[in-house]
Design a protein around this motif. Structure first.
Motif, PDB file in Angstrom:
ATOM      1  N   ILE A  64      40.688 -32.240   6.894  1.00 39.74           N
ATOM      2  CA  ILE A  64      41.356 -31.194   6.130  1.00 39.74           C
ATOM      3  C   ILE A  64      42.148 -30.281   7.057  1.00 39.74           C
ATOM      4  N   PRO A  65      43.234 -29.717   6.523  1.00 40.69           N
ATOM      5  CA  PRO A  65      44.020 -28.785   7.337  1.00 40.69           C
ATOM      6  C   PRO A  65      43.216 -27.516   7.589  1.00 40.69           C
ATOM      7  N   LEU A  93      35.626 -26.819   0.401  1.00 41.43           N
ATOM      8  CA  LEU A  93      35.016 -27.157   1.692  1.00 41.43           C
ATOM      9  C   LEU A  93      33.494 -27.204   1.543  1.00 41.43           C
ATOM     10  N   ALA A  94      32.956 -26.232   0.823  1.00 39.93           N
ATOM     11  CA  ALA A  94      31.505 -26.173   0.621  1.00 39.93           C
ATOM     12  C   ALA A  94      31.011 -27.435  -0.078  1.00 39.93           C
ATOM     13  N   GLN A  95      31.748 -27.917  -1.046  1.00 40.35           N
ATOM     14  CA  GLN A  95      31.339 -29.142  -1.747  1.00 40.35           C
ATOM     15  C   GLN A  95      31.275 -30.322  -0.782  1.00 40.35           C
ATOM     16  N   ALA A  96      32.290 -30.464   0.053  1.00 35.68           N
ATOM     17  CA  ALA A  96      32.316 -31.594   0.987  1.00 35.68           C
ATOM     18  C   ALA A  96      31.090 -31.569   1.894  1.00 35.68           C
ATOM     19  N   ALA A 140      36.257 -33.195  -1.895  1.00 33.65           N
ATOM     20  CA  ALA A 140      35.022 -32.880  -2.620  1.00 33.65           C
ATOM     21  C   ALA A 140      34.607 -34.082  -3.460  1.00 33.65           C
ATOM     22  N   SER A 141      35.578 -34.659  -4.129  1.00 35.89           N
ATOM     23  CA  SER A 141      35.301 -35.797  -5.007  1.00 35.89           C
ATOM     24  C   SER A 141      34.870 -37.024  -4.208  1.00 35.89           C
ATOM     25  N   MET A 142      35.614 -37.314  -3.135  1.00 33.89           N
ATOM     26  CA  MET A 142      35.269 -38.497  -2.336  1.00 33.89           C
ATOM     27  C   MET A 142      33.882 -38.357  -1.730  1.00 33.89           C
ATOM     28  N   ALA A 143      33.566 -37.164  -1.250  1.00 28.38           N
ATOM     29  CA  ALA A 143      32.247 -36.947  -0.655  1.00 28.38           C
ATOM     30  C   ALA A 143      31.156 -37.266  -1.670  1.00 28.38           C
ATOM     31  N   ALA A 144      31.336 -36.804  -2.894  1.00 32.71           N
ATOM     32  CA  ALA A 144      30.313 -37.021  -3.923  1.00 32.71           C
ATOM     33  C   ALA A 144      30.183 -38.501  -4.272  1.00 32.71           C
ATOM     34  N   THR A 196      43.729 -31.576   0.446  1.00 32.03           N
ATOM     35  CA  THR A 196      43.852 -30.127   0.317  1.00 32.03           C
ATOM     36  C   THR A 196      42.588 -29.570  -0.339  1.00 32.03           C
ATOM     37  N   GLY A 197      41.574 -30.396  -0.489  1.00 30.32           N
ATOM     38  CA  GLY A 197      40.273 -29.908  -0.919  1.00 30.32           C
ATOM     39  C   GLY A 197      39.594 -30.674  -2.034  1.00 30.32           C
TER      40      GLY A 197
END
Ligand code: F0G
Length: 435
Positions: free
Chosen positions: A166-167, A176-179, A149-153, A144-145
């Motif tokens: 993501i839904p 979304l921007a972080q990802a 973001a955390s996994m991407a980082a 849900t966001g």
């Protein structure tokens, strides 16, 4: 006994190698958890070591997660750890919020101070370390966001390729921007969180991708550090209540496990009571715990709705663990309306603290639980704020300008609204407006 994975289902309890790539019990489908032999635990020595590590500049000691690694010793080699100095989050007093919540005092453990702005970093550093030690190249999550973001980082920082599902249209732009910024390949899928999770589990197996959803037992291990650090900050003095929002219910599972293990090894002398708060439109666990246990059983919600998109989950995977932890700590499950969440959030903002919508469910729930006499006015309460105020600025702007509407289109009252004031380019007029 080496660390191992064990099935959480009391009727099964099968054990597996800690390095087997499984997310559910191959025998019965139950949830898995990491287990350790804590017989050699040295609580007094550990407390001292953990304090000393704060003064040590090595990345592992500076991490508010890995500093406490004696309580989750699943890695053979800590060289696999990628740390962004996660954890180290403050406990903040907030008199105004205490008053609003019907308490004489309240403390917020603010996980929004994490590197990517949510509590997910505590778990992700652990999950990503396990992915690397297993030799995985690609990692995936449905989110849900915040998880994404955390996994991407952590994946990008650790040389893993992140894939995010993501839904569509249902996560805040901040997340979304972080990802995107952290370099994740991001799929916006036309389905809800629960449906996408089912899809991705099939894909992960087929393509050999490591799943970093909260079903991943190593993320739960990392999230234990939230309550470990909390107790360390409080000089191991256990509060009466710890209150947190609930979505997929991984966090409450992690808190309960961490607390039980701290008690088991003699770091703390009792368990606090856990209170989980869900959004009313997305509250299958509330319904189950208040009506379903022993009757209807657990029933997923097919169309969860809430503006607190982080906790918009109808089929939370970790409910059996969450039920166990709530029962073990004599805890409770509450729910809060959209209006209650929005107002509690604005009050947390006025304390100079701020948080994202889902996090404010904690305070909204506390207000109801003190009014109902469940939580005492003078109780020692720590509420966990799970995400940073900047995660969802759109929601904030709409609230303060009276434009926020619940998913069923009812307007949300701007009870504590604070509109920007249109002003002319004129010193006298501005002086008048300032008053
Ligand atoms: N608060 C925030 C800010 C969250 O992002 C989440 C979960 C929760 C609370 C609920 O925690 O799932 O452990 O009960 N977010 C997940 C995500 C689902 O994908 O980022 P939970």
């Amino acid at each position: 006994m080496h660390p191992h994975l064990a099935c959480f289902n009391p009727a099964c309890r099968a054990r597996f190698d800690i390095n087997q790539v499984i997310y559910n019990c191959p025998n019965c489908g139950g949830l898995l958890e990491a287990q350790y032999d804590f017989r050699g635990a040295e609580p007094a020595a550990w407390k001292k070591t953990w304090r000393e590590r704060r003064m040590d500049n090595s990345p592992l000691s500076q991490s508010g997660v890995w500093r406490y690694r004696e309580l989750f010793p699943f890695l053979e080699d800590t060289m696999q750890v990628t740390t962004l100095r996660e954890g180290n989050t403050p406990i903040l007093n907030a008199p105004l919020a205490a008053q609003y919540g019907g308490l004489t005092r309240i403390a917020f453990k603010h996980q929004g101070f994490n590197p990517t702005g949510s509590f997910k970093d505590n778990g992700m550093t652990a999950g990503a370390a396990q992915a690397r030690s297993l030799g995985m190249k690609r990692v995936a999550c449905v989110s849900t966001g915040n998880t994404s973001a955390s996994m991407a980082a952590y994946a990008s920082a650790g040389g893993l390729a992140p894939l995010i599902f993501i839904p569509h249209g249902n996560i805040s732009y901040g997340k979304l921007a972080q990802a995107l910024e952290y370099g994740a390949k991001t799929f916006q899928v036309e389905a809800n969180f629960d449906q996408i999770l089912a899809l991705v589990r099939v894909l992960a197996e087929r393509l050999g991708i490591y799943l970093l959803n909260s079903i991943n037992p190593f993320r739960i291990e990392g999230q234990k550090s939230i309550v470990i650090e909390m107790m360390d900050q409080r000089n191991w003095h256990v509060p009466d209540w710890i209150v947190l929002p609930g979505g997929n219910l991984g966090n409450v599972s992690a808190f309960g496990k961490g607390l039980r293990e701290m008690k088991q090894v003699g770091l703390i002398d009792k368990l606090p009571r856990l209170a989980v708060v869900q959004a009313e439109g997305s509250s299958p666990f509330y319904e189950y715990m208040t009506e379903g246990v022993g009757k209807t059983g657990f029933r997923a919600q097919t169309n969860p709705e809430t503006l607190a998109t982080a906790i918009k989950i109808g089929d939370p995977v970790s409910w059996p663990k969450a039920q166990f932890e709530i029962e073990t700590t004599n805890g409770i499950v509450e729910r809060a309306t959209e209006q209650e969440i929005a107002d509690a959030k604005a009050v947390i903002g006025r304390c100079g603290i701020g948080c994202e919508p889902a996090s404010a469910a904690s305070l909204a729930g506390i207000r109801k639980l003190t009014a109902a006499g469940v939580i005492d006015r003078d109780a020692d309460v720590v509420a966990v704020l799970t995400g940073n105020v900047l995660k969802d600025p759109d929601y904030i702007f709409k609230y303060h300008t009276g434009q926020l509407r619940a998913p069923n289109d009812t307007p949300i009252n701007a009870t504590f609204g604070n509109k920007p004031i249109m002003a002319p380019n004129d010193a006298d007029k501005l002086a008048e407006l300032i008053g």
